[in-house]
Scaffold this active site. Structure first.
Site, PDB file in Angstrom:
ATOM      1  N   ARG A 133       0.598  -1.261  -0.010  1.00 14.80           N
ATOM      2  CA  ARG A 133      -0.032   0.096  -0.062  1.00 14.80           C
ATOM      3  C   ARG A 133       0.921   1.200   0.209  1.00 14.80           C
ATOM      4  NH1 ARG A 133      -2.586  -3.685  -0.759  1.00 14.80           N
ATOM      5  NH2 ARG A 133      -4.458  -4.228   0.230  1.00 14.80           N
ATOM      6  N   SER A 161     -11.293   1.827   3.128  1.00 16.57           N
ATOM      7  CA  SER A 161     -10.723   1.531   4.563  1.00 16.57           C
ATOM      8  C   SER A 161     -10.297   3.201   4.717  1.00 16.57           C
ATOM      9  CB  SER A 161      -9.864   0.702   4.120  1.00 16.57           C
ATOM     10  OG  SER A 161     -10.072  -0.538   3.779  1.00 16.57           O
ATOM     11  N   GLU A 205      -5.291   5.653   6.192  1.00 16.95           N
ATOM     12  CA  GLU A 205      -5.090   5.182   4.750  1.00 16.95           C
ATOM     13  C   GLU A 205      -5.516   6.601   3.719  1.00 16.95           C
ATOM     14  OE1 GLU A 205      -6.678   3.443   1.505  1.00 16.95           O
ATOM     15  OE2 GLU A 205      -6.530   1.522   2.471  1.00 16.95           O
TER      16      GLU A 205
HETATM   17  P1  NAP Z   1     -10.312  -9.374   4.220  1.00 19.09           P
HETATM   18  O1  NAP Z   1     -10.178 -10.326   2.875  1.00 19.09           O
HETATM   19  O2  NAP Z   1     -11.472  -9.893   5.142  1.00 19.09           O
HETATM   20  O3  NAP Z   1      -8.989  -9.522   4.980  1.00 19.09           O
HETATM   21  C1  NAP Z   1      -8.631  -8.729   6.186  1.00 19.09           C
HETATM   22  C2  NAP Z   1      -7.315  -8.579   6.172  1.00 19.09           C
HETATM   23  O4  NAP Z   1      -6.484 -10.168   6.118  1.00 19.09           O
HETATM   24  C3  NAP Z   1      -6.555  -8.047   5.082  1.00 19.09           C
HETATM   25  O5  NAP Z   1      -5.665  -6.966   5.609  1.00 19.09           O
HETATM   26  C4  NAP Z   1      -5.859  -8.845   4.205  1.00 19.09           C
HETATM   27  O6  NAP Z   1      -4.886  -8.438   3.637  1.00 19.09           O
HETATM   28  C5  NAP Z   1      -5.546 -10.115   5.367  1.00 19.09           C
HETATM   29  N1  NAP Z   1      -5.443 -11.457   4.482  1.00 19.09           N
HETATM   30  C6  NAP Z   1      -6.904 -12.143   4.347  1.00 19.09           C
HETATM   31  N2  NAP Z   1      -6.296 -13.185   3.758  1.00 19.09           N
HETATM   32  C7  NAP Z   1      -5.206 -13.092   3.420  1.00 19.09           C
HETATM   33  C8  NAP Z   1      -4.269 -14.076   2.851  1.00 19.09           C
HETATM   34  N3  NAP Z   1      -4.552 -15.302   2.381  1.00 19.09           N
HETATM   35  N4  NAP Z   1      -2.774 -13.605   2.701  1.00 19.09           N
HETATM   36  C9  NAP Z   1      -2.453 -12.431   3.342  1.00 19.09           C
HETATM   37  N5  NAP Z   1      -3.279 -11.551   3.758  1.00 19.09           N
HETATM   38  C10 NAP Z   1      -4.684 -12.057   3.978  1.00 19.09           C
HETATM   39  O7  NAP Z   1     -10.146  -7.913   3.572  1.00 19.09           O
HETATM   40  P2  NAP Z   1     -11.416  -6.967   3.501  1.00 19.09           P
HETATM   41  O8  NAP Z   1     -11.350  -6.156   4.289  1.00 19.09           O
HETATM   42  O9  NAP Z   1     -12.731  -7.652   3.106  1.00 19.09           O
HETATM   43  O10 NAP Z   1     -10.789  -6.513   2.009  1.00 19.09           O
HETATM   44  C11 NAP Z   1     -10.941  -7.184   0.776  1.00 19.09           C
HETATM   45  C12 NAP Z   1      -9.637  -6.883   0.041  1.00 19.09           C
HETATM   46  O11 NAP Z   1      -9.823  -5.488  -0.246  1.00 19.09           O
HETATM   47  C13 NAP Z   1      -8.441  -6.923   0.872  1.00 19.09           C
HETATM   48  O12 NAP Z   1      -7.460  -7.727   0.410  1.00 19.09           O
HETATM   49  C14 NAP Z   1      -8.049  -5.428   1.020  1.00 19.09           C
HETATM   50  O13 NAP Z   1      -6.733  -5.351   1.404  1.00 19.09           O
HETATM   51  C15 NAP Z   1      -8.486  -4.937   0.084  1.00 19.09           C
HETATM   52  N6  NAP Z   1      -8.797  -3.567   0.231  1.00 19.09           N
HETATM   53  C16 NAP Z   1      -7.814  -2.708  -0.474  1.00 19.09           C
HETATM   54  C17 NAP Z   1      -7.724  -1.319  -0.434  1.00 19.09           C
HETATM   55  C18 NAP Z   1      -6.894  -0.467  -0.987  1.00 19.09           C
HETATM   56  O14 NAP Z   1      -6.247  -0.952  -1.741  1.00 19.09           O
HETATM   57  N7  NAP Z   1      -6.776   0.849  -0.579  1.00 19.09           N
HETATM   58  C19 NAP Z   1      -9.200  -0.609   0.152  1.00 19.09           C
HETATM   59  C20 NAP Z   1     -10.069  -1.647   0.883  1.00 19.09           C
HETATM   60  C21 NAP Z   1      -9.776  -2.879   0.748  1.00 19.09           C
HETATM   61  P3  NAP Z   1      -4.480  -7.606   2.514  1.00 19.09           P
HETATM   62  O15 NAP Z   1      -4.912  -5.939   3.178  1.00 19.09           O
HETATM   63  O16 NAP Z   1      -2.955  -7.614   2.231  1.00 19.09           O
HETATM   64  O17 NAP Z   1      -5.354  -7.901   1.426  1.00 19.09           O
END
Ligand code: NAP
Length: 340
Positions: free
Chosen positions: A164, A236, A333
């Site tokens: 990020r 987020s 963020e």
């Molecule tokens: P989620 O799937 O519930 O995951 C929650 C957290 O656990 C996230 O921080 C995710 O990392 C981590 N995680 C889950 N499975 C993983 C794996 N197999 N390996 C490594 N890390 C894992 O997340 P959510 O809140 O529903 O969001 C869905 C996705 O959208 C996530 O990947 C989140 O990062 C992404 N998102 C990105 C942004 C952005 O780029 N600004 C904003 C909102 C949501 P990661 O964060 O590394 O994925």
């Protein structure tokens, strides 16, 4: 070039919050951008570059400078030796680009479906979701220097992509305005189902197609994240804290169920949504019209009349608790304008 005055910024952000910009202009080409930058320098006014406004919190007092909205369009595909490159203008809507690449059978961005914002904003924070990030496909980023108007192509390595973050968030990187981005995509890719949400979506032996992967991500996101047409939000609000293994072990002594994911550098990333929910009990909590979203508390929503002041008050409360109770430094963020 048309410079407008006293333009409300709330309508240019997905939070629907913020005062007016003293000056405002929209640029649809590199030459218009050059003119806008020269005007800002000649008038000695501070400058802010606006994309889709989907990751931005603007002060209630607005901004006493020039806001330049990037509306540079255009999408071109090139095939060379089996490699497909897509070049897109910084103002192109990110999800429309993803949709187009999926329609053409190109793998690499499908897990980034449904993310709001523009192509130009994507490399700045290295957007990522469900195990993919833009750093995986960016070939180069073209940008114009704010002061000299020099145009330069930054190769992937020069973008210094990390979790990020990128060079464009540093002081030196903030001197550049992204105008175009080139991505290399794979016509023969395979699905990345490393995340539980995607594993749960498909039967385990089923091999989803590219368009099914996109559909799955769109469906999962629709279930978890607020509808941008219905409520104000910038997605987020905080980044997930990254800590040493020792620190994580100490936190798990206090909260044995606290989840953590090991990063490439062996540090541990903690999902801050879990802390907001299970440690601070803030899921669904509000201050006036500003709330931590019930289904995903990392997301801050504005149910109507919320202000930047309400958001700052909630954010300060969370940061103080993270620091005092867990010894965690938590970063915002979202980008801010007119807010320290
Ligand atoms: P989620 O799937 O519930 O995951 C929650 C957290 O656990 C996230 O921080 C995710 O990392 C981590 N995680 C889950 N499975 C993983 C794996 N197999 N390996 C490594 N890390 C894992 O997340 P959510 O809140 O529903 O969001 C869905 C996705 O959208 C996530 O990947 C989140 O990062 C992404 N998102 C990105 C942004 C952005 O780029 N600004 C904003 C909102 C949501 P990661 O964060 O590394 O994925």
């Amino acid at each position: 070039m048309r410079i407008q005055e006293d333009i409300s910024l709330a309508e240019y952000t997905t939070f629907y919050i913020g005062g007016a910009a003293r000056y405002f202009t929209t640029v649809a080409s590199q030459s218009q951008l050059k003119n806008a930058l020269e005007w800002g320098t000649a008038e000695s006014v501070p400058l802010f570059i606006l994309g889709g406004g989907s990751n931005l919190l603007v002060s209630d007092d607005g901004y006493a400078g020039l806001v330049v909205k990037i509306d540079i369009g255009g999408v071109e595909y090139e095939t060379d030796a089996g490699e497909v490159m897509v070049k897109a203008g910084a103002g192109v809507n990110w999800d429309r680009l993803v949709q187009d690449t999926v329609r053409r059978g190109l793998w690499g961005m499908e897990n980034l479906s449904g993310i709001p914002g523009t192509v130009g904003a994507a490399p700045i924070q290295n957007i990522g979701a469900y195990g993919q990030e833009v750093a995986d496909t960016v070939r180069w980023v073209e940008a114009m220097h704010k002061e000299t108007q020099e145009v330069k192509r930054f190769a992937n390595e020069e973008c210094e992509f990390e979790y990020r973050s990128s060079f464009f968030q540093t002081d030196a990187g903030a001197e550049w305005v992204i105008t175009r981005v080139a991505f290399v995509l794979d016509p023969a890719g395979s699905p990345n189902r490393s995340y539980t949400d995607l594993q749960d979506y498909f039967a385990s032996e089923y091999e989803p197609s590219l368009s099914e992967m996109r559909e799955a991500v769109v469906d999962i996101r629709a279930d978890k994240f607020p509808d941008l047409d219905a409520v104000g939000t910038a997605g987020s609000f905080f980044t997930n804290p990254i800590v040493s293994k020792e620190k994580f072990a100490a936190l798990q002594d206090m909260y044995p169920k606290m989840p953590g994911w090991e990063m490439k550098d062996r540090q541990i990333k903690i999902p801050f949504a879990w802390i907001l929910d299970h440690v601070f009990d803030l899921k669904g909590e509000c201050r006036n019209d500003i709330c931590f979203f019930q289904k995903q508390p990392l997301v801050v929503v504005n149910y109507g009349e919320g202000t930047a002041e309400d958001i700052q008050a909630l954010a300060s409360h969370v940061r103080a608790r993270a620091n005092d109770e867990l010894g965690l430094a938590v970063e915002r963020e979202v980008t801010t304008l007119g807010i320290e």
